[in-house]
Design a protein around this motif. Structure first.
Motif, short mmCIF file in Angstrom:
data_model
loop_
_atom_site.label_atom_id
_atom_site.label_comp_id
_atom_site.label_asym_id
_atom_site.label_seq_id
_atom_site.Cartn_x
_atom_site.Cartn_y
_atom_site.Cartn_z
N PHE A 17 -10.12 14.00 -0.58
CA PHE A 17 -10.13 13.20 0.66
C PHE A 17 -10.10 11.72 0.32
CE2 PHE A 17 -13.20 10.74 3.21
CZ PHE A 17 -12.41 10.54 4.32
N LEU A 20 -6.63 10.65 -1.05
CA LEU A 20 -5.57 10.56 -0.05
C LEU A 20 -5.84 9.43 0.93
CD1 LEU A 20 -4.93 14.33 0.67
CD2 LEU A 20 -3.60 12.78 -0.73
N PHE A 21 -7.12 9.23 1.25
CA PHE A 21 -7.47 8.17 2.20
C PHE A 21 -7.14 6.81 1.60
CE2 PHE A 21 -10.31 5.50 4.75
CZ PHE A 21 -10.00 5.98 6.00
N SER A 24 -3.47 6.20 1.65
CA SER A 24 -2.97 5.76 2.95
C SER A 24 -3.28 4.29 3.18
CB SER A 24 -3.57 6.56 4.10
OG SER A 24 -3.99 7.80 3.69
N ILE A 25 -4.51 3.90 2.80
CA ILE A 25 -4.87 2.48 2.96
C ILE A 25 -3.92 1.60 2.14
CG2 ILE A 25 -6.70 0.76 2.64
CD1 ILE A 25 -7.51 2.65 4.75
N ILE A 28 -0.80 1.22 3.98
CA ILE A 28 -0.95 0.31 5.11
C ILE A 28 -0.86 -1.13 4.64
CG2 ILE A 28 -2.52 -0.50 6.91
CD1 ILE A 28 -3.71 2.31 6.93
N ILE B 73 -1.14 4.49 8.72
CA ILE B 73 -2.29 4.60 9.61
C ILE B 73 -2.50 6.03 10.10
CG2 ILE B 73 -2.24 2.20 10.35
CD1 ILE B 73 -0.90 3.02 12.88
N ALA B 75 -1.57 8.74 8.47
CA ALA B 75 -2.02 9.53 7.33
C ALA B 75 -3.52 9.35 7.13
CB ALA B 75 -1.27 9.10 6.08
N ALA B 76 -3.99 8.10 7.18
CA ALA B 76 -5.41 7.85 6.94
C ALA B 76 -6.27 8.54 7.98
CB ALA B 76 -5.67 6.34 6.97
N VAL B 79 -6.20 12.46 7.62
CA VAL B 79 -6.99 12.93 6.48
C VAL B 79 -8.48 12.89 6.84
CG1 VAL B 79 -7.74 12.33 4.17
CG2 VAL B 79 -5.34 12.39 4.70
#
Lengths: 270, 168
Positions: A17, A20-21, A24-25, A28, B73, B75-76, B79
């Motif tokens: 988690f 992947l988080f 994503s950040i 962004i 955004i 995706a975050a 998840v």
């Protein structure tokens, strides 16, 4: 060692988690910086292709209004053409040179967006039509945005309705210039900041591009002043500009390439 | 087992396409859009490989991001709710979840609604704070999250009712 492996196995879900988080950040943050969104954009084969297919159908629903806009533009161009002899600018003696500084390519918007904070559009022209990043995009009524990324057949455009974009603009009557930004509230209004206090601003004044950035030629229409106020330091005006373009209904656009741009950048870097 | 995989693959593709081509062009009152692609995460089977589930949610969000040019955004936030889902399953369904016998077609409507509401609200708050990315615009963030959540919840409930298999 055993304990580390055990720890990883025990917390594998949380670690996945977290990985992947943060990925994503990372995406962004990358998408917020100019020209860096390498992987996650809609100008690729799959998304571009799907949008193109769907747009082929959707086009029919707005045929009437788009036709009307095109006819209006034809009218305007015709009137320019027939009135041209009255207004010849004598400083451009070599007229072939004058007209060849900017190259225009027409394109269609196949994905429009105006409800986000950083809006991106998708065009159906790409590197095959020699569209590169930093080309300007305008419609018949005014400015649309700047090309961000181009793939073989598609390109993404940073709309003027984006809080990250900044375009140099000026008053039409005088040469006082500022930069055009968007505060993210209404798709009809953009903000022109940093206009000198001495500038004679009036409600209803026309705002045009200033030609300072070598992306847009000088004089492309943007909008009309709706209201204005001094900023907190009382040195500069902040203007609310009502766009001539209806950003919620655009389809046919022109992409502008400044052929002299490499020369200008070279000169400035010397 | 095969049919489960194919059902979820088809659901994934249909939800992404519907999100990109239909639901993102609603623009109710100018800017309110629902995000019903969440249904994939909400109604993924409870008995699952958790790592695969988190990864699939990431993939779902990333595909939506690719279509909408929004960086990462979706995706975050996807998840995040995929990881947090067990907590909300436990608090909304209680004992049934403990015994691992939960079936989304057979649970009470009320607890299903709480479950959808909680996850959607969290997803949207994260989504809009990442999109606007500015603490000074917190009111705008919460306002957009609230309106879109209402829209998404309504749509999710409607879609589950329409596509639920009748036991007749």
């Amino acid at each position: 060692m055993q304990q580390i492996v055990n720890f990883i196995i025990r917390n594998k879900n949380f670690l996945l988690f977290l990985l992947l988080f943060s990925l994503s950040i990372f995406f962004i943050i990358q998408s917020h910086s100019y020209h860096k969104s390498k992987f996650i954009n809609s100008a690729n084969f799959l998304t571009g292709g799907i949008y193109n297919k769907v747009n082929n159908i959707n086009e029919y629903f707005s045929l009437k209004s788009q036709n009307k806009i095109l006819t209006e533009e034809n009218n305007r161009l015709k009137s320019l053409l027939y009135n041209y002899s009255n207004k010849v600018d004598t400083s451009f003696i070599d007229s072939t040179k004058f007209s060849s500084q900017y190259r225009f390519t027409s394109a269609n918007i196949i994905k429009n967006s105006y409800n986000l904070h950083n809006n991106m559009l998708l065009l159906n022209k790409g590197q095959n039509d020699s569209i590169e990043e930093d080309f300007g995009v305008i419609s018949s009524k005014g400015i649309i945005g700047i090309v961000d990324k181009s793939s073989t057949n598609y390109s993404t455009v940073i709309s003027i309705l984006s809080t990250t974009s900044q375009i140099s603009a000026q008053l039409k009557n005088t040469n006082h210039y500022g930069s055009l930004k968007w505060n993210g509230n209404s798709p009809e209004l953009v903000q022109l900041i940093d206009i000198q206090k001495v500038a004679p601003v009036k409600i209803g004044d026309t705002i045009i591009t200033s030609g300072r950035s070598s992306i847009f030629p000088k004089g492309i229409l943007i909008g009309a002043v709706q209201d204005f106020k001094l900023d907190d330091a009382e040195n500069f005006y902040t203007l609310n500009v009502k766009l001539f373009n209806d950003m919620t209904n655009i389809e046919h656009v022109h992409i502008i390439e400044n052929i002299d741009k490499p020369e200008i950048t070279n000169l400035l870097n010397e | 087992m095969n049919s489960v995989i194919s059902i979820h693959t088809i659901r994934f593709i249909i939800l992404v396409l519907a999100q990109a081509l239909i639901f993102n062009h609603i623009n109710f009152l100018g800017y309110i859009n629902p995000y019903p692609y969440l249904l994939f995460i909400l109604f993924y089977p409870v008995k699952n490989n958790r790592m695969l589930f988190i990864f699939l949610s990431f993939l779902l969000g990333l595909t939506v991001d690719m279509f909408l040019d929004t960086g990462g955004i979706h995706a975050a936030s996807s998840v995040l709710i995929a990881y947090a889902r067990p907590i909300f399953l436990k608090s909304s369904f209680g004992m049934i979840y403990e015994h691992q016998t939960i079936k989304f077609s057979a649970v009470e409507f009320g607890s299903k609604l709480t479950y959808i509401t909680f996850l959607t609200a969290i997803h949207h708050i994260v989504l809009f704070s990442l999109e606007i990315f500015s603490a000074s615009k917190i009111i705008l963030t919460l306002q957009r999250a609230l309106f879109s959540s209402i829209f998404t919840i309504l749509l999710c409930v409607l879609l589950t009712i329409i596509f639920s298999r009748n036991k007749a």
